[in-house]
Structures are given as C-alpha cells and as structure tokens.
Design an enzyme around this catalytic site. Structure first.
Site, mmCIF file in Angstrom:
data_model
loop_
_atom_site.group_PDB
_atom_site.id
_atom_site.type_symbol
_atom_site.label_atom_id
_atom_site.label_comp_id
_atom_site.label_asym_id
_atom_site.label_seq_id
_atom_site.Cartn_x
_atom_site.Cartn_y
_atom_site.Cartn_z
ATOM 1 N N LEU A 105 84.732 49.013 34.067
ATOM 2 C CA LEU A 105 85.689 47.905 34.047
ATOM 3 C C LEU A 105 84.969 46.560 33.911
ATOM 4 O O LEU A 105 85.433 45.551 34.418
ATOM 5 C CB LEU A 105 86.527 47.910 35.336
ATOM 6 C CG LEU A 105 87.357 49.155 35.606
ATOM 7 C CD1 LEU A 105 87.946 49.098 37.015
ATOM 8 C CD2 LEU A 105 88.468 49.299 34.571
ATOM 9 N N ALA A 107 84.467 44.310 31.550
ATOM 10 C CA ALA A 107 85.167 43.150 30.978
ATOM 11 C C ALA A 107 86.133 42.547 31.986
ATOM 12 O O ALA A 107 86.262 41.318 32.094
ATOM 13 C CB ALA A 107 85.910 43.558 29.711
ATOM 14 N N TYR A 108 86.797 43.403 32.742
ATOM 15 C CA TYR A 108 87.727 42.949 33.764
ATOM 16 C C TYR A 108 86.997 42.163 34.849
ATOM 17 O O TYR A 108 87.430 41.078 35.257
ATOM 18 C CB TYR A 108 88.440 44.163 34.357
ATOM 19 C CG TYR A 108 89.314 43.888 35.551
ATOM 20 C CD1 TYR A 108 90.556 43.264 35.404
ATOM 21 C CD2 TYR A 108 88.915 44.270 36.830
ATOM 22 C CE1 TYR A 108 91.372 43.036 36.493
ATOM 23 C CE2 TYR A 108 89.729 44.033 37.922
ATOM 24 C CZ TYR A 108 90.944 43.416 37.753
ATOM 25 O OH TYR A 108 91.748 43.180 38.843
ATOM 26 N N TYR A 109 85.855 42.679 35.300
ATOM 27 C CA TYR A 109 85.103 41.999 36.345
ATOM 28 C C TYR A 109 84.490 40.696 35.838
ATOM 29 O O TYR A 109 84.422 39.710 36.580
ATOM 30 C CB TYR A 109 84.036 42.930 36.927
ATOM 31 C CG TYR A 109 84.586 43.785 38.037
ATOM 32 C CD1 TYR A 109 84.609 43.319 39.346
ATOM 33 C CD2 TYR A 109 85.107 45.045 37.781
ATOM 34 C CE1 TYR A 109 85.133 44.090 40.367
ATOM 35 C CE2 TYR A 109 85.637 45.825 38.795
ATOM 36 C CZ TYR A 109 85.649 45.336 40.086
ATOM 37 O OH TYR A 109 86.184 46.087 41.101
ATOM 38 N N LYS A 141 87.369 38.205 35.913
ATOM 39 C CA LYS A 141 87.705 37.793 37.272
ATOM 40 C C LYS A 141 86.609 36.901 37.866
ATOM 41 O O LYS A 141 86.893 35.894 38.529
ATOM 42 C CB LYS A 141 87.918 39.017 38.159
ATOM 43 C CG LYS A 141 89.199 39.781 37.858
ATOM 44 C CD LYS A 141 90.424 38.916 38.087
ATOM 45 C CE LYS A 141 91.721 39.680 37.933
ATOM 46 N NZ LYS A 141 92.902 38.770 38.023
#
Length: 215
Positions: free
Chosen positions: A125, A127-129, A132
């Site tokens: 994950l 890209a998500y982290y 964020k």
C-alpha cells in the site's frame, strides 16, 4: 461545531454523519453524486454536492458557514496509485487551502496508523502511505488548527467505546469504524487536541480516558 464532512459517503463518513448530531455537532455531508445528495436529503441530513476535483475556490465557497472540516475521503482500494495521489494527497491539500481561505477553525484528518514513519509503511500500500504521509505533513505546516487521527486496520464491528490512543503504537491491530467516528466526535472543536496527532486501535480504556491520557 458545524463541520463539513469530506468523504461523507465513505464508511467512516457514514458513521460520522450519524454520530455527529448526537454529539451536538451540526454537520454537512459533502458528496459527489445527485443520488447520494438526494438520499441524504430524504434522511434530513444537510448535504452539498462537490468533488475534490473541483477548484480550491469552489471548495472555499462550499466551506462558508462551517467552522470545521473533517477529511475522511479516500480513493478506495480498487483505484490505482494515480487516483490515490489525486484524492488522498492533492485533494487533501486542496481542502486545506480552501479551509485556510474560509477561516476554518479546526481541521480533522483521518490518516493511517504508522503513516508518519516510513519504516512502518505496508509495501503493498506504498502509494497510499506516501499520500497520507505528505498530506499529514502539509496539514501540520498549513497553519490550521489540526488533529490527525491515524487508525489501524478498519472493521465494521459494532462500536465498543474502548480504544488505545498513543503518539506511536507499534503493535498490529484493528478498530471499528464506529469507534473512529466516536473519537472524532470527541476531539472536534476541543482546543486541547489542536496540534495533536495519534495512532488509534481498539483497546481497554473508554474514549475520553484514552484521549485525555495523551494530553
């Protein structure tokens, strides 16, 4: 408080628009589609139609009449990294810029556990982290009164009212979306939690006790 809930049709967002009025907060749900807007109106929930792809100027107009913003929007697990960066990062930053222009008093960000520490990022994950991590950093730099809530793995279990709150939680764990919403309802507009960021999991202490322990 009168918060604008960005991402109101998401799973945490739906919990928020149900719980906020019970906590004395008069919220407005920001949704993208006409169907979502009509469904909320039928339930007697104030709503506006807008998208994070809209301009900062338009988002600023949407925020007029509100004193707080809760950002719980996300691109979703089925989208690619491009949409993650556009929604979870650029969309969040646009919301911050609009909040500054609209004179928003309190900006609450729903982030992800460990987002502030690269060594804890989930490789699957990434890209998500990344999104964020940098959205949170930009919020801290923005000059807004902020609270960053970093929940662990989210579940649809019923609310327990029992949580673990700390600046860093190194253990794995989960938390019910209903409890995340309850924590947000508790910190919203409380100046003691301005300029605070914390990880959040299911725990043993009631929400008020767990939050006050970090002050």
């Amino acid at each position: 408080m009168r918060p604008l809930v960005i991402g109101a049709n998401g799973q945490i967002g739906r919990q928020l628009i149900s719980q906020l009025p019970l906590s004395g907060h008069h919220c407005t749900a920001m949704v993208r589609s006409n169907d979502q807007f009509q469904q909320l109106e039928e339930r007697g929930i104030a709503a506006v139609r807008a998208s994070l792809s809209d301009s900062v100027e338009h988002l600023t107009k949407i925020m007029q009449g509100h004193d707080s913003v809760i950002f719980t929007a996300g691109s979703g697990a089925k989208t690619g990294a491009d949409q993650t960066l556009l929604i979870d990062l650029d969309g969040a930053v646009k919301a911050m810029e609009a909040s500054t222009q609209a004179g928003i008093e309190h900006f609450v960000m729903v982030s992800a556990i460990g987002a502030h520490r690269r060594e804890r990022w989930n490789e699957a994950l990434k890209a998500y982290y990344v999104a964020k991590h940098y959205a949170d950093k930009e919020l801290i730099r923005s000059g807004l009164n902020y609270t960053i809530v970093r929940p662990g793995r989210l579940s649809n279990e019923p609310a327990s009212g029992k949580v673990l709150v700390a600046s860093d939680i190194c253990q794995e764990g989960s938390i019910a979306r209903a409890d995340v919403a309850a924590v947000i309802c508790t910190v919203l507009g409380d100046k003691r939690f301005y300029a605070h960021s914390f990880d959040l999991l299911a725990g043993r202490d009631n929400i008020q006790q767990a939050l006050e322990a970090i002050l």
